[in-house]
Structure formats: structure tokens, C-alpha cells
Design an enzyme around this catalytic site. Structure first.
Site, mmCIF file in Angstrom:
data_model
loop_
_atom_site.group_PDB
_atom_site.id
_atom_site.type_symbol
_atom_site.label_atom_id
_atom_site.label_comp_id
_atom_site.label_asym_id
_atom_site.label_seq_id
_atom_site.Cartn_x
_atom_site.Cartn_y
_atom_site.Cartn_z
ATOM 1 N N GLY A 46 0.834 -1.192 0.000
ATOM 2 C CA GLY A 46 0.000 0.000 0.000
ATOM 3 C C GLY A 46 0.869 1.242 0.000
ATOM 4 C CD GLN A 51 3.414 5.765 2.645
ATOM 5 O OE1 GLN A 51 2.422 5.224 2.185
ATOM 6 N NE2 GLN A 51 4.427 5.096 3.165
ATOM 7 C CB CYS A 88 5.342 2.213 7.182
ATOM 8 S SG CYS A 88 4.831 3.673 6.278
ATOM 9 C CG LEU A 89 6.652 1.009 1.155
ATOM 10 C CD1 LEU A 89 6.104 1.307 -0.235
ATOM 11 C CD2 LEU A 89 7.729 -0.057 1.092
ATOM 12 C CG HIS A 130 -0.364 1.226 7.300
ATOM 13 N ND1 HIS A 130 0.619 0.798 8.154
ATOM 14 C CD2 HIS A 130 0.245 2.037 6.387
ATOM 15 C CE1 HIS A 130 1.773 1.346 7.783
ATOM 16 N NE2 HIS A 130 1.582 2.094 6.706
ATOM 17 C CD GLU A 131 -1.044 2.363 2.850
ATOM 18 O OE1 GLU A 131 -0.623 3.543 2.794
ATOM 19 O OE2 GLU A 131 -0.305 1.383 3.033
ATOM 20 C CG HIS A 134 0.353 6.816 5.565
ATOM 21 N ND1 HIS A 134 1.492 7.291 6.163
ATOM 22 C CD2 HIS A 134 0.581 5.500 5.316
ATOM 23 C CE1 HIS A 134 2.383 6.305 6.282
ATOM 24 N NE2 HIS A 134 1.848 5.200 5.775
HETATM 25 NI NI NI Z 1 2.729 3.325 5.574
#
Ligand code: NI
Length: 163
Positions: A46, A51, A88-89, A130-131, A134
Site C-alpha cells: 500500500g 508518502q 511502512c515504506l 494503515h493507509e 497516512h
Molecule cells: Ni505506511
């Protein structure tokens, strides 16, 4: 294919509330394509627009079942609980234990700005939460139970989820 730079925790853009997307434009379309390219390149499941430095309410998710684009997503129902690892990226190489709902229903717009609803359980429910977090400037690290681990030193077997 165009990759965008993934912002790392500590970058103020990850702490801001994102703006509602009012119309589909060529720029937004390009952003979404780049988000997919970037997510796949980084092996993520995701990615949220902030991000890659863009404060718009856009999320892409692919848990291995095909890409799903969510514009202005809103979680409208949750149920149950799951506890497992999350990463998380924007915080490469780290994971922590997070409890999330085991079922989530979202309402969002698709790339044609048409409303749809999506239900997910387990990894999909986790990814949706999670997304969406953000988009309001929140990272999973705020919810981690115990410590944040380096991915090489996870104390428990990783049979739950990873992002
Ligand atoms: Ni993330």
C-alpha cells in the site's frame, strides 16, 4: 513508468492532513500511476499520496490480488480485532506489533470519481486502516505495542501480516 521519492518518517509532509480530491485531472491520474509504480518497485502492499510528498487523499493498495485505488476513502465500519506485525515504506527495515480491526468497510471514489464500497478482512483490513491513517498525518508507529524492531530481529514468527 515513473518512480517518486518515498518520504521517510521525520519528513513533515507525513504529519499533515491531506486535502480532499475534488476532480480527476491528468495530473492526478499521473500521480496515481506513479504511486503504483513506486509501490511495486518498493515491494509495498500500500502507498498513500503523502508518502510521495503530495497532500491529497489518495491511496493505492495491492495485497497480491490486484491494485485498488481509493480516492477520499472513509472507513465506515469496523469489526473484530487482529494483532500482528506492521511496517511502512516510510520507515524501511522496521516492524512493530499493531492491533487493528479484523474487518473494515470503506467508502471511496474510484479513478472515474465514482463512489464504491470495499470490504476487507485480515491483511486488507490492516492495509486500509494503515493507509487511511497516512491521510490524516498518522503513522503506525503511534500504535505500536512494545518496541519497534529491525526486520532481521523479529522475536515472533511472522505468520501475520507485513506491509
Ligand atoms: Ni505506511
Amino acid at each position: 513508468m515513473a518512480l517518486r521519492e518515498v518520504r521517510i518518517q521525520g519528513d513533515p509532509v507525513l504529519e499533515k492532513k491531506c486535502k480532499v480530491v475534488k476532480e480527476m485531472t491528468p495530473r492526478v491520474r499521473e500521480l496515481i500511476e506513479d504511486m503504483y509504480d513506486t509501490m511495486y518497485e518498493e515491494n509495498g502492499v500500500g502507498l498513500a499520496a503523502p508518502q510521495v510528498g503530495i497532500l491529497k487523499r489518495i491511496v493505492v493498495i495491492d495485497i497480491g490480488e490486484g491494485g485498488i485505488t481509493l480516492i477520499n476513502p472513509e472507513i465506515i465500519e469496523t469489526d473484530g480485532e487482529q494483532t500482528g506485525y506492521e511496517g511502512c515504506l516510510s520507515l524501511p527495515g522496521k516492524s512493530g506489533v499493531v492491533t487493528r480491526p479484523n474487518y473494515v468497510k470503506v467508502r471511496a471514489l474510484d479513478e472515474n470519481m465514482e463512489e464504491f464500497e470495499l470490504e476487507g478482512t485480515e491483511l486488507m483490513a490492516r492495509a486500509l486502516c494503515h493507509e487511511c491513517d497516512h491521510l490524516d498525518g498518522h503513522m503506525y508507529t503511534e500504535l505500536v505495542e512494545g518496541e519497534l524492531y529491525d526486520n532481521e530481529d523479529l522475536p515472533m514468527p511472522q505468520e501475520e501480516d507485513e506491509e
